[in-house]
Design a protein around this motif. Structure first.
Motif, PDB file in Angstrom:
ATOM      1  N   ALA A  35       0.760  -1.156  -0.063  1.00 47.90           N
ATOM      2  CA  ALA A  35       0.038   0.045   0.095  1.00 47.90           C
ATOM      3  C   ALA A  35       0.828   1.445  -0.074  1.00 47.90           C
ATOM      4  CB  ALA A  35      -0.942   0.019   1.147  1.00 47.90           C
ATOM      5  N   PHE A  36       1.886   1.295   0.855  1.00 49.69           N
ATOM      6  CA  PHE A  36       2.711   2.522   0.792  1.00 49.69           C
ATOM      7  C   PHE A  36       3.506   2.607  -0.409  1.00 49.69           C
ATOM      8  CE2 PHE A  36       2.978   2.409   5.643  1.00 49.69           C
ATOM      9  CZ  PHE A  36       2.318   3.586   5.823  1.00 49.69           C
ATOM     10  N   GLY A  37       3.907   1.453  -0.995  1.00 51.63           N
ATOM     11  CA  GLY A  37       4.878   1.379  -2.406  1.00 51.63           C
ATOM     12  C   GLY A  37       3.602   2.242  -3.351  1.00 51.63           C
ATOM     13  N   LYS A  38       2.329   1.804  -3.419  1.00 48.71           N
ATOM     14  CA  LYS A  38       1.349   2.256  -4.352  1.00 48.71           C
ATOM     15  C   LYS A  38       1.255   3.504  -4.226  1.00 48.71           C
ATOM     16  CE  LYS A  38      -2.967   1.502  -6.499  1.00 48.71           C
ATOM     17  NZ  LYS A  38      -3.207   0.538  -7.370  1.00 48.71           N
ATOM     18  N   MET A  39       1.178   3.965  -2.945  1.00 48.63           N
ATOM     19  CA  MET A  39       0.993   5.486  -2.704  1.00 48.63           C
ATOM     20  C   MET A  39       1.971   6.185  -3.105  1.00 48.63           C
ATOM     21  SD  MET A  39      -1.013   5.344   1.156  1.00 48.63           S
ATOM     22  CE  MET A  39       0.237   6.186   1.858  1.00 48.63           C
ATOM     23  N   TRP A  40       3.527   5.694  -3.083  1.00 53.43           N
ATOM     24  CA  TRP A  40       4.642   6.469  -3.334  1.00 53.43           C
ATOM     25  C   TRP A  40       4.686   6.483  -4.855  1.00 53.43           C
ATOM     26  CZ3 TRP A  40       9.118   4.633  -5.693  1.00 53.43           C
ATOM     27  CH2 TRP A  40      10.264   5.639  -5.746  1.00 53.43           C
ATOM     28  N   VAL A  41       4.412   5.692  -5.695  1.00 58.84           N
ATOM     29  CA  VAL A  41       4.515   5.562  -6.910  1.00 58.84           C
ATOM     30  C   VAL A  41       3.360   6.601  -7.609  1.00 58.84           C
ATOM     31  CG1 VAL A  41       3.964   4.072  -9.189  1.00 58.84           C
ATOM     32  CG2 VAL A  41       5.174   3.284  -7.340  1.00 58.84           C
ATOM     33  N   ALA A  42       2.143   6.664  -6.928  1.00 60.19           N
ATOM     34  CA  ALA A  42       1.161   7.404  -7.392  1.00 60.19           C
ATOM     35  C   ALA A  42       1.623   8.877  -7.253  1.00 60.19           C
ATOM     36  CB  ALA A  42      -0.360   7.330  -6.900  1.00 60.19           C
ATOM     37  N   LYS A  43       2.192   9.051  -6.097  1.00 60.48           N
ATOM     38  CA  LYS A  43       2.677  10.596  -5.698  1.00 60.48           C
ATOM     39  C   LYS A  43       3.808  10.838  -6.827  1.00 60.48           C
ATOM     40  CE  LYS A  43       4.638  13.401  -2.183  1.00 60.48           C
ATOM     41  NZ  LYS A  43       5.198  13.408  -0.767  1.00 60.48           N
ATOM     42  N   LYS A  44       4.633  10.077  -7.039  1.00 65.08           N
ATOM     43  CA  LYS A  44       5.775  10.367  -7.984  1.00 65.08           C
ATOM     44  C   LYS A  44       5.249  10.741  -9.272  1.00 65.08           C
ATOM     45  CE  LYS A  44      10.253   8.425  -9.498  1.00 65.08           C
ATOM     46  NZ  LYS A  44      10.931   7.329  -9.664  1.00 65.08           N
ATOM     47  N   ASN A  45       4.255   9.899  -9.552  1.00 64.40           N
ATOM     48  CA  ASN A  45       3.744  10.183 -11.005  1.00 64.40           C
ATOM     49  C   ASN A  45       2.958  11.408 -11.198  1.00 64.40           C
ATOM     50  OD1 ASN A  45       4.644   7.654 -12.288  1.00 64.40           O
ATOM     51  ND2 ASN A  45       2.825   6.455 -11.872  1.00 64.40           N
ATOM     52  N   ARG A  46       2.230  11.845 -10.193  1.00 65.91           N
ATOM     53  CA  ARG A  46       1.522  12.995 -10.071  1.00 65.91           C
ATOM     54  C   ARG A  46       2.538  14.096 -10.150  1.00 65.91           C
ATOM     55  NH1 ARG A  46      -2.024  12.222  -5.662  1.00 65.91           N
ATOM     56  NH2 ARG A  46      -0.052  12.601  -4.607  1.00 65.91           N
ATOM     57  N   GLN A  47       3.686  14.024  -9.300  1.00 67.41           N
ATOM     58  CA  GLN A  47       4.703  15.154  -9.518  1.00 67.41           C
ATOM     59  C   GLN A  47       5.136  15.365 -10.879  1.00 67.41           C
ATOM     60  OE1 GLN A  47       7.490  13.841  -6.493  1.00 67.41           O
ATOM     61  NE2 GLN A  47       6.373  15.018  -5.007  1.00 67.41           N
ATOM     62  N   GLU A  48       5.323  14.421 -11.528  1.00 68.84           N
ATOM     63  CA  GLU A  48       5.883  14.308 -12.908  1.00 68.84           C
ATOM     64  C   GLU A  48       4.723  15.023 -13.770  1.00 68.84           C
ATOM     65  OE1 GLU A  48       6.905  10.417 -14.017  1.00 68.84           O
ATOM     66  OE2 GLU A  48       8.600  10.264 -12.624  1.00 68.84           O
ATOM     67  N   VAL A  49       3.545  14.473 -13.699  1.00 68.65           N
ATOM     68  CA  VAL A  49       2.542  15.270 -14.680  1.00 68.65           C
ATOM     69  C   VAL A  49       2.756  16.880 -14.411  1.00 68.65           C
ATOM     70  CG1 VAL A  49       0.251  15.298 -14.944  1.00 68.65           C
ATOM     71  CG2 VAL A  49       1.213  13.188 -14.695  1.00 68.65           C
ATOM     72  N   GLU A  50       2.560  17.033 -13.043  1.00 67.73           N
ATOM     73  CA  GLU A  50       2.605  18.617 -12.572  1.00 67.73           C
ATOM     74  C   GLU A  50       3.714  19.317 -13.220  1.00 67.73           C
ATOM     75  OE1 GLU A  50       2.213  18.841  -8.516  1.00 67.73           O
ATOM     76  OE2 GLU A  50      -0.010  18.117  -8.514  1.00 67.73           O
ATOM     77  N   THR A  51       4.934  18.621 -13.386  1.00 70.85           N
ATOM     78  CA  THR A  51       5.952  19.474 -13.729  1.00 70.85           C
ATOM     79  C   THR A  51       6.337  19.498 -15.197  1.00 70.85           C
ATOM     80  OG1 THR A  51       7.429  17.294 -13.638  1.00 70.85           O
ATOM     81  CG2 THR A  51       7.384  18.965 -11.531  1.00 70.85           C
ATOM     82  N   SER A  52       5.547  18.823 -16.030  1.00 71.06           N
ATOM     83  CA  SER A  52       5.541  18.793 -17.507  1.00 71.06           C
ATOM     84  C   SER A  52       4.637  19.643 -18.115  1.00 71.06           C
ATOM     85  CB  SER A  52       5.331  17.225 -18.191  1.00 71.06           C
ATOM     86  OG  SER A  52       5.094  16.315 -17.525  1.00 71.06           O
TER      87      SER A  52
END
Length: 52
Positions: A35-52
């Motif tokens: 669950a923590f891994g899934k949350m971390w990956v989702a946060k990382k993907n959301r940050q990548e989308v916001e920066t692009s």
């Protein structure tokens, strides 16, 4: 009374629950880490989308 209801509702799958209860010290950390891994990956993907 509860055991009778669980036997009726779960039937042959009752053994899975017993196996889980016997080994829950192994399974619970795995589920929490997933669950923590899934949350971390989702946060990382959301940050990548916001920066692009």
């Amino acid at each position: 009374m509860v055991d009778v209801l669980l036997d009726f509702m779960l039937g042959p799958f009752r053994g899975i629950g017993e196996f889980y209860y016997e080994h829950q010290m192994i399974f619970n950390p795995i589920v929490i880490l997933a669950a923590f891994g899934k949350m971390w990956v989702a946060k990382k993907n959301r940050q990548e989308v916001e920066t692009s």
